[in-house]
Design a protein around this motif. Structure first.
Motif, PDB file in Angstrom:
ATOM      1  N   VAL A  61       0.790  -1.235   0.000  1.00 49.44           N
ATOM      2  CA  VAL A  61       0.000   0.000   0.000  1.00 49.44           C
ATOM      3  C   VAL A  61       0.820   1.282   0.000  1.00 49.44           C
ATOM      4  CG1 VAL A  61      -2.039  -1.035   1.052  1.00 49.44           C
ATOM      5  CG2 VAL A  61      -0.281  -0.028   2.506  1.00 49.44           C
ATOM      6  N   VAL A  62       2.066   1.226   0.464  1.00 48.37           N
ATOM      7  CA  VAL A  62       2.860   2.453   0.520  1.00 48.37           C
ATOM      8  C   VAL A  62       2.999   3.020  -0.892  1.00 48.37           C
ATOM      9  CG1 VAL A  62       5.158   1.394   0.301  1.00 48.37           C
ATOM     10  CG2 VAL A  62       4.891   3.548   1.539  1.00 48.37           C
ATOM     11  N   GLY A  63       2.712   4.310  -1.006  1.00 49.42           N
ATOM     12  CA  GLY A  63       2.757   4.985  -2.300  1.00 49.42           C
ATOM     13  C   GLY A  63       1.449   4.939  -3.066  1.00 49.42           C
ATOM     14  N   GLN A  64       0.516   4.079  -2.629  1.00 44.52           N
ATOM     15  CA  GLN A  64      -0.781   3.975  -3.287  1.00 44.52           C
ATOM     16  C   GLN A  64      -1.699   5.106  -2.817  1.00 44.52           C
ATOM     17  OE1 GLN A  64      -1.714   1.452  -5.532  1.00 44.52           O
ATOM     18  NE2 GLN A  64       0.457   0.930  -5.457  1.00 44.52           N
ATOM     19  N   ASN A  65      -2.673   5.448  -3.629  1.00 43.81           N
ATOM     20  CA  ASN A  65      -3.663   6.446  -3.257  1.00 43.81           C
ATOM     21  C   ASN A  65      -4.597   5.854  -2.206  1.00 43.81           C
ATOM     22  OD1 ASN A  65      -6.539   7.655  -3.630  1.00 43.81           O
ATOM     23  ND2 ASN A  65      -5.089   9.205  -4.361  1.00 43.81           N
ATOM     24  N   ILE A  66      -4.855   6.606  -1.144  1.00 45.51           N
ATOM     25  CA  ILE A  66      -5.684   6.114  -0.043  1.00 45.51           C
ATOM     26  C   ILE A  66      -7.076   5.694  -0.509  1.00 45.51           C
ATOM     27  CG2 ILE A  66      -6.436   8.437   0.652  1.00 45.51           C
ATOM     28  CD1 ILE A  66      -5.855   5.421   3.002  1.00 45.51           C
ATOM     29  N   GLN A  70      -8.795   2.188  -0.006  1.00 44.31           N
ATOM     30  CA  GLN A  70     -10.058   2.167   0.742  1.00 44.31           C
ATOM     31  C   GLN A  70     -11.126   1.394  -0.025  1.00 44.31           C
ATOM     32  OE1 GLN A  70     -10.693   3.384   3.808  1.00 44.31           O
ATOM     33  NE2 GLN A  70     -12.773   2.643   3.708  1.00 44.31           N
ATOM     34  N   SER A  71     -11.208   1.613  -1.320  1.00 42.23           N
ATOM     35  CA  SER A  71     -12.238   0.915  -2.096  1.00 42.23           C
ATOM     36  C   SER A  71     -11.958  -0.578  -2.192  1.00 42.23           C
ATOM     37  CB  SER A  71     -12.375   1.534  -3.494  1.00 42.23           C
ATOM     38  OG  SER A  71     -11.227   1.287  -4.257  1.00 42.23           O
ATOM     39  N   ARG A  72     -10.679  -0.966  -2.120  1.00 43.85           N
ATOM     40  CA  ARG A  72     -10.334  -2.397  -2.150  1.00 43.85           C
ATOM     41  C   ARG A  72     -10.718  -3.101  -0.866  1.00 43.85           C
ATOM     42  NH1 ARG A  72      -4.200  -2.367  -3.844  1.00 43.85           N
ATOM     43  NH2 ARG A  72      -4.130  -2.772  -1.627  1.00 43.85           N
ATOM     44  N   ILE A  73     -10.604  -2.425   0.270  1.00 41.97           N
ATOM     45  CA  ILE A  73     -10.843  -3.100   1.550  1.00 41.97           C
ATOM     46  C   ILE A  73     -12.280  -2.969   2.041  1.00 41.97           C
ATOM     47  CG2 ILE A  73      -8.441  -2.965   2.273  1.00 41.97           C
ATOM     48  CD1 ILE A  73      -9.150  -0.634   4.076  1.00 41.97           C
ATOM     49  N   SER A  74     -13.084  -2.163   1.372  1.00 40.99           N
ATOM     50  CA  SER A  74     -14.486  -2.006   1.763  1.00 40.99           C
ATOM     51  C   SER A  74     -15.371  -2.726   0.753  1.00 40.99           C
ATOM     52  CB  SER A  74     -14.876  -0.527   1.810  1.00 40.99           C
ATOM     53  OG  SER A  74     -14.136   0.140   2.780  1.00 40.99           O
ATOM     54  N   GLU A  76     -18.508  -3.820  -1.373  1.00 42.69           N
ATOM     55  CA  GLU A  76     -19.602  -2.986  -1.894  1.00 42.69           C
ATOM     56  C   GLU A  76     -20.780  -2.947  -0.928  1.00 42.69           C
ATOM     57  OE1 GLU A  76     -21.378  -0.305  -4.123  1.00 42.69           O
ATOM     58  OE2 GLU A  76     -19.462  -1.138  -4.727  1.00 42.69           O
ATOM     59  N   THR A  77     -21.110  -4.084  -0.342  1.00 39.78           N
ATOM     60  CA  THR A  77     -22.268  -4.143   0.556  1.00 39.78           C
ATOM     61  C   THR A  77     -22.062  -3.360   1.839  1.00 39.78           C
ATOM     62  OG1 THR A  77     -21.440  -6.184   1.535  1.00 39.78           O
ATOM     63  CG2 THR A  77     -23.025  -6.391  -0.295  1.00 39.78           C
ATOM     64  N   GLN A  78     -20.821  -3.041   2.162  1.00 39.26           N
ATOM     65  CA  GLN A  78     -20.544  -2.325   3.411  1.00 39.26           C
ATOM     66  C   GLN A  78     -20.124  -0.888   3.173  1.00 39.26           C
ATOM     67  OE1 GLN A  78     -17.714  -4.847   5.358  1.00 39.26           O
ATOM     68  NE2 GLN A  78     -19.311  -6.143   6.199  1.00 39.26           N
ATOM     69  N   ARG A  79     -20.196  -0.396   1.954  1.00 40.75           N
ATOM     70  CA  ARG A  79     -19.807   0.992   1.683  1.00 40.75           C
ATOM     71  C   ARG A  79     -20.885   1.973   2.106  1.00 40.75           C
ATOM     72  NH1 ARG A  79     -16.809   0.014  -4.075  1.00 40.75           N
ATOM     73  NH2 ARG A  79     -15.291  -1.400  -3.204  1.00 40.75           N
ATOM     74  N   GLN A  80     -22.093   1.523   2.274  1.00 42.52           N
ATOM     75  CA  GLN A  80     -23.181   2.370   2.750  1.00 42.52           C
ATOM     76  C   GLN A  80     -23.531   1.928   4.169  1.00 42.52           C
ATOM     77  OE1 GLN A  80     -24.376   5.001   1.101  1.00 42.52           O
ATOM     78  NE2 GLN A  80     -22.808   4.514  -0.407  1.00 42.52           N
ATOM     79  N   PRO A  81     -23.711   2.871   5.081  1.00 44.21           N
ATOM     80  CA  PRO A  81     -24.002   2.494   6.466  1.00 44.21           C
ATOM     81  C   PRO A  81     -25.364   1.834   6.607  1.00 44.21           C
ATOM     82  CG  PRO A  81     -24.157   4.861   6.183  1.00 44.21           C
ATOM     83  CD  PRO A  81     -23.630   4.297   4.896  1.00 44.21           C
ATOM     84  N   ASP A  82     -25.413   0.901   7.517  1.00 41.55           N
ATOM     85  CA  ASP A  82     -26.671   0.275   7.877  1.00 41.55           C
ATOM     86  C   ASP A  82     -27.481   1.327   8.629  1.00 41.55           C
ATOM     87  OD1 ASP A  82     -28.686  -1.097   9.428  1.00 41.55           O
ATOM     88  OD2 ASP A  82     -27.593  -2.958   9.030  1.00 41.55           O
ATOM     89  N   VAL A  86     -25.732   2.775  15.092  1.00 46.52           N
ATOM     90  CA  VAL A  86     -25.548   3.997  15.854  1.00 46.52           C
ATOM     91  C   VAL A  86     -24.261   4.695  15.411  1.00 46.52           C
ATOM     92  CG1 VAL A  86     -25.164   4.957  18.150  1.00 46.52           C
ATOM     93  CG2 VAL A  86     -26.778   3.083  17.831  1.00 46.52           C
ATOM     94  N   LEU A  87     -23.207   3.957  15.278  1.00 50.27           N
ATOM     95  CA  LEU A  87     -21.919   4.477  14.838  1.00 50.27           C
ATOM     96  C   LEU A  87     -21.493   3.715  13.597  1.00 50.27           C
ATOM     97  CD1 LEU A  87     -20.035   4.601  18.233  1.00 50.27           C
ATOM     98  CD2 LEU A  87     -20.995   6.529  17.003  1.00 50.27           C
ATOM     99  N   TYR A  88     -20.907   4.408  12.649  1.00 50.53           N
ATOM    100  CA  TYR A  88     -20.445   3.740  11.446  1.00 50.53           C
ATOM    101  C   TYR A  88     -19.079   4.267  11.064  1.00 50.53           C
ATOM    102  CZ  TYR A  88     -20.117   1.918   6.760  1.00 50.53           C
ATOM    103  OH  TYR A  88     -19.689   1.270   5.637  1.00 50.53           O
ATOM    104  N   PHE A  89     -18.160   3.368  10.864  1.00 46.39           N
ATOM    105  CA  PHE A  89     -16.806   3.713  10.453  1.00 46.39           C
ATOM    106  C   PHE A  89     -16.534   3.004   9.137  1.00 46.39           C
ATOM    107  CE2 PHE A  89     -17.094   3.795  15.021  1.00 46.39           C
ATOM    108  CZ  PHE A  89     -16.551   5.026  15.336  1.00 46.39           C
ATOM    109  N   PRO A  90     -16.496   3.719   8.007  1.00 45.56           N
ATOM    110  CA  PRO A  90     -16.338   3.074   6.710  1.00 45.56           C
ATOM    111  C   PRO A  90     -15.113   2.175   6.614  1.00 45.56           C
ATOM    112  CG  PRO A  90     -16.732   5.425   6.443  1.00 45.56           C
ATOM    113  CD  PRO A  90     -16.599   5.159   7.906  1.00 45.56           C
ATOM    114  N   THR A  91     -14.038   2.538   7.290  1.00 45.16           N
ATOM    115  CA  THR A  91     -12.830   1.723   7.219  1.00 45.16           C
ATOM    116  C   THR A  91     -13.011   0.417   7.981  1.00 45.16           C
ATOM    117  OG1 THR A  91     -11.541   3.747   7.136  1.00 45.16           O
ATOM    118  CG2 THR A  91     -10.342   1.735   7.586  1.00 45.16           C
ATOM    119  N   TYR A  92     -13.818   0.454   9.034  1.00 45.57           N
ATOM    120  CA  TYR A  92     -14.007  -0.721   9.881  1.00 45.57           C
ATOM    121  C   TYR A  92     -15.504  -1.012  10.043  1.00 45.57           C
ATOM    122  CZ  TYR A  92      -9.329   0.877  10.873  1.00 45.57           C
ATOM    123  OH  TYR A  92      -8.046   1.312  10.749  1.00 45.57           O
ATOM    124  N   PRO A  93     -16.149  -1.498   9.000  1.00 43.33           N
ATOM    125  CA  PRO A  93     -17.596  -1.691   9.081  1.00 43.33           C
ATOM    126  C   PRO A  93     -18.031  -2.667  10.160  1.00 43.33           C
ATOM    127  CG  PRO A  93     -16.690  -2.674   7.090  1.00 43.33           C
ATOM    128  CD  PRO A  93     -15.583  -1.893   7.723  1.00 43.33           C
TER     129      PRO A  93
END
Length: 103
Positions: A61-66, A70-74, A76-82, A86-93
């Motif tokens: 990941v070093v040198g890659q665009n964040i 981010q799109s690789r590790i999230s 599709e089904t978890q890119r939108q909050p449920d 109560v709390l939603y963290f896109p990086t850590y669904p």
């Protein structure tokens, strides 16, 4: 006067090196995922905590665009909050699932 200026610069340099060493130690030793990004959005630091959370090593990941990473590790089904979450963290669904749900 010249000697005092040189001494002052050496002390400032030593203090800066000590501060940088402490900061690096905190980032490297943290179990929390820490990612540092430069002004262009390129990843410049990806600590061991982030490696464990995502399963992606620093070298990949070093040198890659964040945002591309981010799109690789999230999934599709978890890119939108449920909406029940109560709390939603896109990086850590999965954090959402560990928190209280609205009734």
């Amino acid at each position: 006067a010249q000697v005092a200026l040189v001494t002052e610069r050496k002390q400032a340099q030593a203090a800066l090196e000590e501060s940088e060493s402490k900061f690096s130690g905190v980032v490297e030793q943290s179990i929390e995922g820490i990612v540092l990004v430069d002004e262009q959005g390129s990843i410049i630091e990806w600590n061991q905590g982030q490696e464990k959370i995502t399963g992606i090593p620093y070298e990949q990941v070093v040198g890659q665009n964040i945002w591309s990473v981010q799109s690789r590790i999230s999934p599709e089904t978890q890119r939108q909050p449920d909406p029940r979450c109560v709390l939603y963290f896109p990086t850590y669904p999965n954090i959402c699932q560990a928190r209280a749900w609205r009734q």
